[in-house]
Design a protein around this motif. Structure first.
Motif, PDB file in Angstrom:
ATOM      1  N   LYS A  42      -5.598  -0.361   1.280  1.00 41.23           N
ATOM      2  CA  LYS A  42      -5.857   0.880   0.543  1.00 41.23           C
ATOM      3  C   LYS A  42      -4.551   1.525   0.095  1.00 41.23           C
ATOM      4  N   ASN A  43      -3.580   1.623   1.001  1.00 44.83           N
ATOM      5  CA  ASN A  43      -2.292   2.222   0.657  1.00 44.83           C
ATOM      6  C   ASN A  43      -1.571   1.423  -0.419  1.00 44.83           C
ATOM      7  N   ASN A  44      -1.723   0.108  -0.378  1.00 45.49           N
ATOM      8  CA  ASN A  44      -1.124  -0.755  -1.394  1.00 45.49           C
ATOM      9  C   ASN A  44      -1.726  -0.483  -2.764  1.00 45.49           C
ATOM     10  N   ILE A  45      -3.053  -0.328  -2.802  1.00 49.88           N
ATOM     11  CA  ILE A  45      -3.734  -0.026  -4.068  1.00 49.88           C
ATOM     12  C   ILE A  45      -3.246   1.304  -4.635  1.00 49.88           C
ATOM     13  N   ILE A  46      -3.131   2.307  -3.787  1.00 52.04           N
ATOM     14  CA  ILE A  46      -2.673   3.625  -4.250  1.00 52.04           C
ATOM     15  C   ILE A  46      -1.245   3.539  -4.770  1.00 52.04           C
ATOM     16  N   LYS A  47      -0.379   2.807  -4.059  1.00 48.46           N
ATOM     17  CA  LYS A  47       1.025   2.671  -4.465  1.00 48.46           C
ATOM     18  C   LYS A  47       1.139   1.924  -5.796  1.00 48.46           C
ATOM     19  N   VAL A  48       0.422   0.815  -5.927  1.00 46.05           N
ATOM     20  CA  VAL A  48       0.432   0.054  -7.185  1.00 46.05           C
ATOM     21  C   VAL A  48      -0.154   0.908  -8.310  1.00 46.05           C
ATOM     22  N   GLY A  49      -1.184   1.683  -7.975  1.00 47.92           N
ATOM     23  CA  GLY A  49      -1.809   2.548  -8.970  1.00 47.92           C
ATOM     24  C   GLY A  49      -0.857   3.595  -9.521  1.00 47.92           C
ATOM     25  N   GLU A  50      -0.047   4.205  -8.647  1.00 42.41           N
ATOM     26  CA  GLU A  50       0.925   5.198  -9.100  1.00 42.41           C
ATOM     27  C   GLU A  50       1.949   4.569 -10.044  1.00 42.41           C
ATOM     28  N   HIS A  51       2.407   3.363  -9.703  1.00 47.85           N
ATOM     29  CA  HIS A  51       3.321   2.608 -10.571  1.00 47.85           C
ATOM     30  C   HIS A  51       2.666   2.363 -11.935  1.00 47.85           C
ATOM     31  N   THR A  52       1.399   1.971 -11.907  1.00 42.23           N
ATOM     32  CA  THR A  52       0.674   1.673 -13.148  1.00 42.23           C
ATOM     33  C   THR A  52       0.499   2.916 -14.014  1.00 42.23           C
TER      34      THR A  52
END
Length: 298
Positions: free
Chosen positions: A163-173
């Motif tokens: 979940k944290n990985n998705i949020i982090k990648v999402g912010e980058h995106t």
């Protein structure tokens, strides 16, 4: 400054570029530099840089992690290259460092008693957006499959990491979409799609935490969440208007059918009410994503 020449292949030679110069000019592997011969000299120049966006902010309460996180997240998504934060009182650098580490490419580059500078060294090339979104879909697909298959023995630590990985990648995106106006007139569709996937990952994690506390038995709703997400994931990969429209119509119709008064009462009778509310929230987000994919596919 001296550098050793390293033999490369049959007749080529390479040297290492100074890391400070590389970071200062926002360079990365694959990016081109200008190489000029001048007599016995070889001049390496970076491409012309865009004007840096710098944000200066004064925080009254430097101990409020929620305020600091909100500030860093907002300036990060807005595409600022540097954020200079001043405090009226001494604050904990360790707390700020922990928050900064949640965002790809951010580093604290300068610090005084009442001020810090946070700089982005991120590659913001628009070509990355597609790969980042697919990565978010892949990780979320792994989560829904894990929940369906491992319902009674879910690895909550692994789930939280994903979940944290998705949020982090999402912010980058989101940052890259904003900086490049990715998709142009469809930019908002991409932006909303990414935020919906982030929210789904949080909803799924919260659902599992609720199950763990209340020891809820697995129901057919879990398998439906997996199947429905698989449909929108494949729809995004293909971006075919015909298929996207069929997926959206199906998602939208089933959402309203499942939560018509009669059907909703049936769901509540055979399922935990909180589970049903989570299910409704998540498939509503699925429907929103399907709508965005349809717009992107036109």
């Amino acid at each position: 400054m001296k550098r050793k020449i390293i033999k490369q292949g049959a007749g080529g030679c390479t040297i290492f570029l100074p890391i400070k110069w590389v970071r200062k000019n926002s360079l990365y592997s694959g990016k081109e530099v200008e190489v000029t011969e001048l007599d016995n000299n070889l001049i390496v120049s970076s491409p012309e840089k865009k004007n840096e966006k710098i944000k200066r902010v004064l925080l009254e309460n430097g101990d409020s992690n929620s305020q600091i996180n909100l500030l860093i997240g907002s300036t990060y998504r807005a595409g600022y290259s540097s954020t200079i934060v001043s405090f009226n009182q001494k604050t904990s650098l360790s707390n700020i460092s922990e928050i900064v580490n949640n965002y790809t490419g951010l580093e604290i580059t300068n610090q005084t008693v009442n001020e810090i500078t946070i700089k982005s060294f991120l590659n913001n090339e628009k070509e990355e957006v597609e790969n980042l979104i697919v990565k978010m879909f892949q990780i979320t697909n792994t989560i829904v499959n894990e929940i369906d298959i491992e319902w009674e023995k879910i690895d909550f630590k692994k789930l939280e990491i994903m979940k944290n990985n998705i949020i982090k990648v999402g912010e980058h995106t989101l940052r890259t979409i904003h900086l490049n106006n990715y998709g142009e007139e469809k930019s908002y569709d991409y932006y909303d799609l990414v935020t919906q996937i982030q929210k789904i990952s949080s909803d799924l994690t919260n659902l599992c935490n609720y199950y763990y506390k209340e020891k809820i038995e697995k129901t057919t709703l879990i398998n439906k969440l997996k199947t429905k997400f698989g449909d929108i994931y494949h729809s995004y990969l293909k971006k075919n208007f015909q298929e996207s429209s069929e997926v959206w119509i199906t998602q939208y119709s089933e959402l309203h059918e499942d939560f018509s008064p009669d059907k909703f009462n049936e769901l509540i009778k055979v399922n935990d009410p909180i589970m049903v509310l989570y299910y409704h929230k998540i498939i509503e987000r699925y429907s929103n994503i399907a709508s965005r994919i349809l717009s992107i596919s036109i």
